[in-house]
Scaffold this motif. Sequence first.
Motif, PDB file in Angstrom:
ATOM      1  N   VAL A 191     -56.960 -43.126 -68.015  1.00  0.00           N
ATOM      2  CA  VAL A 191     -57.988 -43.051 -69.057  1.00  0.00           C
ATOM      3  C   VAL A 191     -58.379 -41.598 -69.255  1.00  0.00           C
ATOM      4  CG1 VAL A 191     -60.366 -43.633 -69.652  1.00  0.00           C
ATOM      5  CG2 VAL A 191     -58.912 -45.357 -68.598  1.00  0.00           C
ATOM      6  N   ILE A 192     -58.423 -41.161 -70.533  1.00  0.00           N
ATOM      7  CA  ILE A 192     -59.020 -39.868 -70.860  1.00  0.00           C
ATOM      8  C   ILE A 192     -60.049 -40.070 -71.959  1.00  0.00           C
ATOM      9  CG2 ILE A 192     -56.961 -38.547 -70.261  1.00  0.00           C
ATOM     10  CD1 ILE A 192     -56.550 -38.144 -73.308  1.00  0.00           C
ATOM     11  N   ASN A 193     -60.991 -39.152 -72.013  1.00  0.00           N
ATOM     12  CA  ASN A 193     -61.969 -39.158 -73.102  1.00  0.00           C
ATOM     13  C   ASN A 193     -62.315 -37.708 -73.427  1.00  0.00           C
ATOM     14  OD1 ASN A 193     -63.946 -39.624 -74.974  1.00  0.00           O
ATOM     15  ND2 ASN A 193     -65.143 -41.034 -73.696  1.00  0.00           N
ATOM     16  N   PHE A 194     -61.781 -37.224 -74.566  1.00  0.00           N
ATOM     17  CA  PHE A 194     -62.060 -35.875 -75.047  1.00  0.00           C
ATOM     18  C   PHE A 194     -62.934 -35.917 -76.290  1.00  0.00           C
ATOM     19  CE2 PHE A 194     -57.733 -34.249 -73.293  1.00  0.00           C
ATOM     20  CZ  PHE A 194     -58.260 -34.268 -72.005  1.00  0.00           C
ATOM     21  N   SER A 195     -63.516 -37.060 -76.579  1.00  0.00           N
ATOM     22  CA  SER A 195     -64.224 -37.247 -77.842  1.00  0.00           C
ATOM     23  C   SER A 195     -65.442 -36.338 -77.970  1.00  0.00           C
ATOM     24  CB  SER A 195     -64.653 -38.713 -77.979  1.00  0.00           C
ATOM     25  OG  SER A 195     -65.572 -39.066 -76.970  1.00  0.00           O
ATOM     26  N   ASN A 196     -65.817 -36.076 -79.226  1.00  0.00           N
ATOM     27  CA  ASN A 196     -67.047 -35.338 -79.558  1.00  0.00           C
ATOM     28  C   ASN A 196     -67.082 -33.941 -78.940  1.00  0.00           C
ATOM     29  OD1 ASN A 196     -68.107 -37.558 -81.060  1.00  0.00           O
ATOM     30  ND2 ASN A 196     -68.669 -38.522 -79.126  1.00  0.00           N
ATOM     31  N   ASN A 197     -66.053 -33.180 -79.213  1.00  0.00           N
ATOM     32  CA  ASN A 197     -65.992 -31.769 -78.867  1.00  0.00           C
ATOM     33  C   ASN A 197     -65.586 -30.996 -80.114  1.00  0.00           C
ATOM     34  OD1 ASN A 197     -66.439 -31.089 -75.859  1.00  0.00           O
ATOM     35  ND2 ASN A 197     -65.224 -32.972 -75.773  1.00  0.00           N
ATOM     36  N   ARG A 198     -65.019 -29.816 -79.980  1.00  0.00           N
ATOM     37  CA  ARG A 198     -64.557 -29.018 -81.116  1.00  0.00           C
ATOM     38  C   ARG A 198     -63.092 -28.628 -80.920  1.00  0.00           C
ATOM     39  NH1 ARG A 198     -69.621 -24.761 -81.593  1.00  0.00           N
ATOM     40  NH2 ARG A 198     -71.275 -26.308 -81.910  1.00  0.00           N
ATOM     41  N   LEU A 199     -62.343 -29.541 -80.360  1.00  0.00           N
ATOM     42  CA  LEU A 199     -60.942 -29.272 -80.076  1.00  0.00           C
ATOM     43  C   LEU A 199     -60.130 -29.248 -81.362  1.00  0.00           C
ATOM     44  CD1 LEU A 199     -60.616 -31.606 -76.976  1.00  0.00           C
ATOM     45  CD2 LEU A 199     -60.958 -29.123 -76.986  1.00  0.00           C
ATOM     46  N   VAL A 200     -59.065 -28.458 -81.356  1.00  0.00           N
ATOM     47  CA  VAL A 200     -58.233 -28.298 -82.551  1.00  0.00           C
ATOM     48  C   VAL A 200     -56.756 -28.410 -82.157  1.00  0.00           C
ATOM     49  CG1 VAL A 200     -59.905 -26.795 -83.681  1.00  0.00           C
ATOM     50  CG2 VAL A 200     -58.112 -25.792 -82.268  1.00  0.00           C
ATOM     51  N   GLY A 201     -55.941 -28.491 -83.181  1.00  0.00           N
ATOM     52  CA  GLY A 201     -54.495 -28.445 -82.993  1.00  0.00           C
ATOM     53  C   GLY A 201     -53.895 -29.804 -82.699  1.00  0.00           C
ATOM     54  N   GLU A 202     -52.622 -29.769 -82.362  1.00  0.00           N
ATOM     55  CA  GLU A 202     -51.854 -30.992 -82.175  1.00  0.00           C
ATOM     56  C   GLU A 202     -52.060 -31.534 -80.758  1.00  0.00           C
ATOM     57  OE1 GLU A 202     -47.294 -32.695 -82.768  1.00  0.00           O
ATOM     58  OE2 GLU A 202     -47.720 -30.554 -82.954  1.00  0.00           O
ATOM     59  N   ILE A 203     -52.262 -32.857 -80.661  1.00  0.00           N
ATOM     60  CA  ILE A 203     -52.399 -33.523 -79.377  1.00  0.00           C
ATOM     61  C   ILE A 203     -51.042 -33.536 -78.690  1.00  0.00           C
ATOM     62  CG2 ILE A 203     -52.941 -35.719 -78.243  1.00  0.00           C
ATOM     63  CD1 ILE A 203     -54.802 -36.306 -80.617  1.00  0.00           C
ATOM     64  N   PRO A 204     -50.947 -33.070 -77.442  1.00  0.00           N
ATOM     65  CA  PRO A 204     -49.645 -33.042 -76.762  1.00  0.00           C
ATOM     66  C   PRO A 204     -49.118 -34.457 -76.541  1.00  0.00           C
ATOM     67  CG  PRO A 204     -51.407 -32.497 -75.236  1.00  0.00           C
ATOM     68  CD  PRO A 204     -52.026 -32.531 -76.594  1.00  0.00           C
ATOM     69  N   GLN A 205     -47.801 -34.562 -76.486  1.00  0.00           N
ATOM     70  CA  GLN A 205     -47.145 -35.860 -76.360  1.00  0.00           C
ATOM     71  C   GLN A 205     -46.365 -35.928 -75.047  1.00  0.00           C
ATOM     72  OE1 GLN A 205     -47.741 -38.268 -78.766  1.00  0.00           O
ATOM     73  NE2 GLN A 205     -49.180 -36.679 -79.403  1.00  0.00           N
ATOM     74  N   GLY A 206     -46.035 -37.157 -74.635  1.00  0.00           N
ATOM     75  CA  GLY A 206     -45.233 -37.391 -73.450  1.00  0.00           C
ATOM     76  C   GLY A 206     -46.037 -37.979 -72.302  1.00  0.00           C
ATOM     77  N   GLN A 207     -45.320 -38.664 -71.405  1.00  0.00           N
ATOM     78  CA  GLN A 207     -45.917 -39.275 -70.222  1.00  0.00           C
ATOM     79  C   GLN A 207     -47.077 -40.179 -70.616  1.00  0.00           C
ATOM     80  OE1 GLN A 207     -44.452 -38.994 -67.422  1.00  0.00           O
ATOM     81  NE2 GLN A 207     -43.389 -37.045 -67.320  1.00  0.00           N
ATOM     82  N   GLN A 208     -48.198 -40.068 -69.915  1.00  0.00           N
ATOM     83  CA  GLN A 208     -49.338 -40.949 -70.147  1.00  0.00           C
ATOM     84  C   GLN A 208     -49.990 -40.722 -71.503  1.00  0.00           C
ATOM     85  OE1 GLN A 208     -48.069 -42.449 -67.577  1.00  0.00           O
ATOM     86  NE2 GLN A 208     -50.081 -43.159 -66.943  1.00  0.00           N
ATOM     87  N   PHE A 209     -49.819 -39.539 -72.090  1.00  0.00           N
ATOM     88  CA  PHE A 209     -50.485 -39.234 -73.361  1.00  0.00           C
ATOM     89  C   PHE A 209     -49.990 -40.129 -74.492  1.00  0.00           C
ATOM     90  CE2 PHE A 209     -52.542 -35.859 -71.311  1.00  0.00           C
ATOM     91  CZ  PHE A 209     -53.489 -35.312 -72.157  1.00  0.00           C
ATOM     92  N   ASP A 210     -48.847 -40.755 -74.306  1.00  0.00           N
ATOM     93  CA  ASP A 210     -48.341 -41.661 -75.334  1.00  0.00           C
ATOM     94  C   ASP A 210     -49.056 -43.004 -75.320  1.00  0.00           C
ATOM     95  OD1 ASP A 210     -46.578 -39.676 -75.986  1.00  0.00           O
ATOM     96  OD2 ASP A 210     -44.878 -40.566 -74.938  1.00  0.00           O
ATOM     97  N   THR A 211     -49.933 -43.220 -74.341  1.00  0.00           N
ATOM     98  CA  THR A 211     -50.582 -44.523 -74.194  1.00  0.00           C
ATOM     99  C   THR A 211     -52.043 -44.524 -74.609  1.00  0.00           C
ATOM    100  OG1 THR A 211     -51.317 -44.144 -71.914  1.00  0.00           O
ATOM    101  CG2 THR A 211     -49.079 -44.949 -72.198  1.00  0.00           C
TER     102      THR A 211
END
Length: 974
Positions: A846-866
């Motif tokens: 589980v990740i939660n990066f919500s409600n920040n000011r992040l930019v750019g493309e979300i990295p792909q691969g491994q767990q990030f695809d889920t």
Amino acid sequence: MAWLLLCLHLLFFHFPSFTSSFNFLCHHDESSALLQFKSTFTIRTDYYFCDELRLLKTTTWKNGSDCCSWHGVTCNNISGYVIGLNLGCEGIEGDIDSNSTLFNLSHLQALNLSFNDFSFNDFSNTHFPSKFGEFSSLKHLDLSNSDLYGEIPTKISHLSKLESLRLSGNGLVWEETTLKRLVQNATNLREMFLDETDMSSINLNFMDLIFNQSSSLVTLSLPRTGLSGIRKKNILCLPSVQELDMSMNELEGQLPDLGCSTSLRILDLSDCDFKGPIPSSFSNFTNLTSLSLSDNYLSGSIPSSLFKLQHLIHLYLSYNSFSGQIPSSLFNLTQLVTLDCSYNKLKGPLPKTITGFQKLVVLTLNDNLLNGTIPSALLSLPSLVNFDITNNQLTGYIGAISSYSLEELSLCGNKLQGNIPESIFNLENLTTLCLSSNNFSGVVNFQNFSKLQNLYSLSLSHNRQLSLTFESNVNYNFSQLRQLYLSSVNLTEFPKLSEKLPSLDSLDLSNNKLNGRVPTWLIETSRSLNLSQNCFTSIDQISRNIDQLFGLDLSFNLLEGDITLSICNMSSLQLLNLAHNKLTGIIPQCLANISSLQVLDLQMNRFYGSLPSNFSKSCELETLNLNGNQLEGYFPKSLSHCKNLQVLNLRDNKLVDKFPDCLQPLQYLKVLVLQDNKLHGPIANLKIKHPFPSLIIFDISGNNFSGPLPKAYLKCFEAMKKVSQVKDDGSLSYMETSLGYYSAKGNASYYDSVSVTTKGIKMTLVKIPTMFVSIDLSRNKFEGEIIDVIGELDALKGLNLSHNRLTGHIPQSIGKLTNLESLDLSSNMLTGVVPAELTNLISLEVINFSNNRLVGEIPQGQQFDTFSNDSYEGNLGLCGFPLSKKCGPEEPSPPSANKFWSKEKFGFGWKPVAIGYGCGFVIGIGIGYFVLLIGKPRWLVMMFGGQPKQRGNRRRTRVRRTNGSSMNQMVPMS
């Protein structure tokens, strides 16, 4: 004949000096040396290593008497020289240095100074004197367990006549050349006991080269000597050795090929981290009588060929990962006395036909996956004393038991059913009977157990269909019974056992339907009393009569009112658990003065007022859990007196204070939970160099802490840098407090519990796995950047920094936390991109990066695809999967304003905004028209006229794991 009489006359009447030396065989100089040696030490009569009734040898050493008659001294019958000195287990406290008169006994052939204390006066100067190497006639040297330290001198290799060397249990260090020369020179050396000496500098691959030089060596004992490293297959190829013990070393890899060591009778390779199957070469040990491979990582099936060893007497295979069925050939061994296959993955039924085992005394098959019924043949073995088959999947009924030699019968933790067989009451030697956690039914008259007059421990707990009857008018007595466990057997009233349990120590009546008053006899006889999960409403009557009680558990009852001051009479108490009741009032200050108290659990009550503030300097507390009350005020500085404290849980109270710096010296503190109080201020000051080295759970969320993240503390969390290993069977170890009183499995234990927020869910860890490592700093006012040092905490499984005021980039170092399962950085002001290094987090669920000011493309691969959309929502500058927003070649920076512009976060409200509203409105209309006209930036165009944002399923996607490392002892919080 006349000549003989003349000689006798001259001998006795004309040569008086000769007759004097004839009466005293011992040489005067050696007698003086022994007396002077005695004068350099003191004797402890209470030496705990030794038999209390031992006779002290040196009390017979008197000046003016023949030393050859002294206890512990042996002389040559012809020469009179002292050839043997045995002061083993004498309780000596003192020093041996190079000037000791002991070394004047130059004719010594046997010297035993074992189990003494030669470090008593000065630990730093208790080195092994090199003069031991000058006993040129010495054949037997025993210095084991005598507190000698330092490097073994090279002179020991001069003992060329040595036949037996015992140096176990000291702090001695070997150099490879010294060991090699000794074995090379001592051509008659038959036995070496070097247990716990330090051989870490010796190359494991040279072990056979060292010991093969001694063709006479029969016994070699090297447990816990620090041997480790890469080794070759025939490392232990020692053809003449008959007894070999290399247990408790880090040998690792596959079991060695020992095909050449066919003389072996005893082989112990337990706890050496070996992996893989048992090699076929083990079947060549036709002389083997004892084999121990316990506490390794061995797998595969138990080979049938192993049971060709017809001389095998003891076989220990416990604590491995052996699978498959137990070979039927095992049950044909005729000489076997001990068989321990516990704690494996063995499955299938047990063979019904048993032709061997006629000499079997100990059979332990507990904690496996065995199914089917218990063969009647196993219950009729003539010599069986200990039979333990707990925690399997056995079903069916228990047949008649005719193993009348049985002393311990443990069948608990299965699915056995039917009535308890009457034949059990004929086992007159029985001391332990465990039938708990089965499906036994029927009515049992408790009086029947009194036939077992040697019974020490009886457990019938967790048999819901079993009904017990107690008769008060029958004259019977459980004279030896000390442990009685009747949890979860539908009791609605107390057993009528008054005066029938004179020796009772531990009584468990938990999880029944008991209420009312606790009988006085029960309180006065029990030392450990578990009445949890019943319907008691008052503690008053209990607390007046428990001055001898060691443990009291009344958790999960209906207790109300205050804790009366009479509870202070519990001078011997080690555990007090009143958690999950409705108790009110102030916690008595006197509880902090009970020096024996190790566990104080008062969580989930309604206590108010301040914390106990006068913890004594002799405080033994290991667990203090006051979670879920209404406590106020400050942290008592006297809490630092509790040097053994491991768990401190003060969650959900109203404490108003700064971070408790007074806790820094607590070197054993593992769990610190201060969540949801009113704590405030920065966390910065260090009072000692290495605070909190044992901490694995650090939860200070839901307070008002401010300033930067506590870098100085995080750098010192040494236990969070060490990844705990899980065995191949996926089993977990749990935090527990071992107490001094006894339970069914030995010393009583209390398992700590804690509520945590992990993977976005509030959970209660009923038991805390020792590998669960978590930091929760969320819902505070921390500001500044996330520090790189967090990336050094390799063992972290949960990290929550959400709902703070953190700025800057997400550090790439977090990508090193490969054990991380949950990462929450939401609701901050983080900028920049999501680092690609985070895709290395293969355990992340589980990740939660919500409600920040992040930019750019979300990295792909491994767990990030889920991960789903809601893991990233509120970051208008992010794009790419799983968001519907695609990444283009000209992605702009994220907007500078979002929902965080509030008085709570930035200290100003609507008035400053209103001042600029008038001018801003006019300018804004103009800019807005221009933006819409040219179509850029796209994110703003989309807000007014573009494609609406696609919101994904708000349920986070979890990756299901099967490696056993996920916490399987969690229950959702209500």
